[in-house]
Design an enzyme around this catalytic site. Structure first.
Site, short mmCIF file in Angstrom:
data_model
loop_
_atom_site.label_atom_id
_atom_site.label_comp_id
_atom_site.label_asym_id
_atom_site.label_seq_id
_atom_site.Cartn_x
_atom_site.Cartn_y
_atom_site.Cartn_z
N LYS A 235 0.82 -1.21 0.00
CA LYS A 235 0.00 0.00 0.00
C LYS A 235 0.86 1.26 0.00
O LYS A 235 0.58 2.21 -0.73
CB LYS A 235 -0.96 -0.02 1.19
CG LYS A 235 -2.01 -1.13 1.11
CD LYS A 235 -2.99 -1.09 2.26
CE LYS A 235 -2.44 -1.71 3.51
NZ LYS A 235 -2.28 -3.18 3.42
N THR A 236 1.90 1.28 0.82
CA THR A 236 2.79 2.45 0.84
C THR A 236 3.52 2.60 -0.49
O THR A 236 3.64 3.71 -1.02
CB THR A 236 3.83 2.30 1.98
OG1 THR A 236 3.15 2.13 3.22
CG2 THR A 236 4.70 3.54 2.06
N ASP B 116 -1.19 6.05 6.80
CA ASP B 116 -1.27 4.62 7.08
C ASP B 116 -2.12 4.39 8.33
O ASP B 116 -2.25 5.27 9.18
CB ASP B 116 0.14 4.07 7.30
CG ASP B 116 0.21 2.56 7.11
OD1 ASP B 116 -0.81 1.96 6.68
OD2 ASP B 116 1.27 1.98 7.39
N THR C 55 -5.92 -1.96 7.21
CA THR C 55 -6.13 -3.40 7.21
C THR C 55 -7.55 -3.73 7.67
O THR C 55 -7.94 -4.90 7.64
CB THR C 55 -5.12 -4.10 8.15
OG1 THR C 55 -5.24 -3.55 9.46
CG2 THR C 55 -3.70 -3.88 7.65
N ARG D 172 6.30 -8.41 1.48
CA ARG D 172 7.17 -8.00 2.59
C ARG D 172 7.80 -9.23 3.25
O ARG D 172 8.99 -9.23 3.57
CB ARG D 172 6.36 -7.21 3.62
CG ARG D 172 7.21 -6.71 4.81
CD ARG D 172 6.33 -5.98 5.81
NE ARG D 172 5.76 -4.77 5.23
CZ ARG D 172 4.73 -4.11 5.75
NH1 ARG D 172 4.14 -4.57 6.84
NH2 ARG D 172 4.28 -3.01 5.17
#
Length: 354
Positions: A80-81, A125, A174, A233
């Protein structure tokens, strides 16, 4: 493109040990930054999302306007980032990055908003964790590009309206259901990020390995990809652990066999389950006959925090079909029995009786 990472503007004095931890975190952040893709051409996976965003970007450029506000949701670690940074790069604007917990006071978000330039992207975030006052300040900022500030107290109270440049807010969460309806409805685009397939993760691993000057075979990257829980990740993290292993063992290239040996040491099995995942499943089977069992009971029996189980471990177990949720509680599936080697008639008959 300039990236601004906003931190808590009211930090507490830190001891020497905490400064050391901060330096470690900064090093980890630098590693993450070095392997991030910088364009959608480099970004692997999420093809449906990329198709949508490519149209939105092209349309915004044609109109010479900022993009609509965008809400990205899905499990952590899916990019997302990274997407927000790519959007800023594609639009040729700056991106300011912060997290909702850092926006403790109204002046925190106010300082960010008044310093934005036309077209800039503000990435928040964990946006579901915004406090009420901060969230309410965002309403007119998102809709009318103005900031409503209350000045004074009592009878002297007055409201001042400050115009803001047109900008794009990108929120990441999330827990999309945890957002209030007024905030969620102000996003022009709401997009979900999906778990990655092992083949997509293998491509990501090959790209990262090249950036880390690490030799890896296709089968080696696929072995790591299969054990990465569908998450880039985690894939990059496991790659670095396997790289450590071959360096210590003095091998030149990560092969499938070496990747498997290394990840076995770290107790990451071929399905991507770690020690805690297996503990949760085994506890549900041995102590609760496979379920149904409540979350709090699982937490008490395993010694893990209930929120951690629900947010970190359970999503993947649900995704791969090892756990089901029922009105009466969580239930272990036949696939989980088979994966753990508990395929005897006694265990299966217990499951079938639920």
């Amino acid at each position: 493109m300039t990236i601004h990472r906003e931190k808590n503007p009211h930090p507490k004095p830190e001891k020497k040990e905490r400064l050391t931890n901060a330096q470690i975190n900064q090093t980890q952040d630098n590693v993450e930054e070095s392997i991030r893709p910088h364009s959608f051409d480099e970004y692997i996976g999420q093809q449906d999302l990329k198709d949508v965003l490519s149209i939105v970007i092209e349309a915004a450029k044609t109109r010479k306007e900022p993009m609509d506000h965008l809400l990205l949701y899905g499990p952590p670690g899916l990019g997302k980032t990274t997407i927000s940074l790519i959007l800023a790069s594609e639009m040729g604007v700056n991106c300011k990055i912060t997290a909702a917990p850092a926006l403790e006071r109204p002046r925190d978000i106010t300082g960010l908003l008044v310093n934005l330039k036309p077209g800039d992207i503000l990435f928040i975030d964990e946006i579901h964790r915004l406090n009420r006052l901060t969230e309410e300040l965002l309403y007119p900022a998102m809709e009318d590009y103005r900031l409503e500030i209350t000045i004074g107290k009592g009878q002297a109270t007055r409201t001042r309206s400050i115009p803001l440049p047109k900008f794009t807010l990108v929120g990441a969460t999330t827990k999309v259901g945890a957002l209030t309806s007024p905030l969620r409805d102000r996003f022009g685009l709401i997009q979900r990020l999906k778990f990655y397939e092992p083949e997509e993760l293998a491509l990501i691993i090959q790209r990262t390995a090249k950036l880390l000057n690490t030799s890896i075979t296709e089968s080696g990257s696929l072995e790591i990809g299969r054990r990465s829980r569908g998450t880039p990740r985690i894939a990059n993290r496991l790659l670095r652990r396997v790289r450590d292993y071959i360096q210590v063992k003095k091998f030149d290239t990560i092969t499938q066999e070496l990747a498997a040996d290394a990840l076995d040491i770290y107790q990451v099995d071929p399905q991507g389950l770690d020690w805690t995942d297996r503990l949760i499943l085994d506890t549900m089977i041995t102590q609760f006959d496979g379920g149904p069992v409540g979350l709090e009971a699982i937490a008490a029996a395993t010694g893990e925090d209930a929120k951690t189980i629900e947010e970190v471990y359970e999503p993947y177990l649900l995704q791969i079909g090892y756990v089901n949720r029922t009105p009466r509680g969580r239930v272990v599936t036949t696939a989980a029995y088979q994966h753990l080697g508990k395929t005897g008639e006694e265990q299966l008959s217990i499951f079938n009786d639920q």
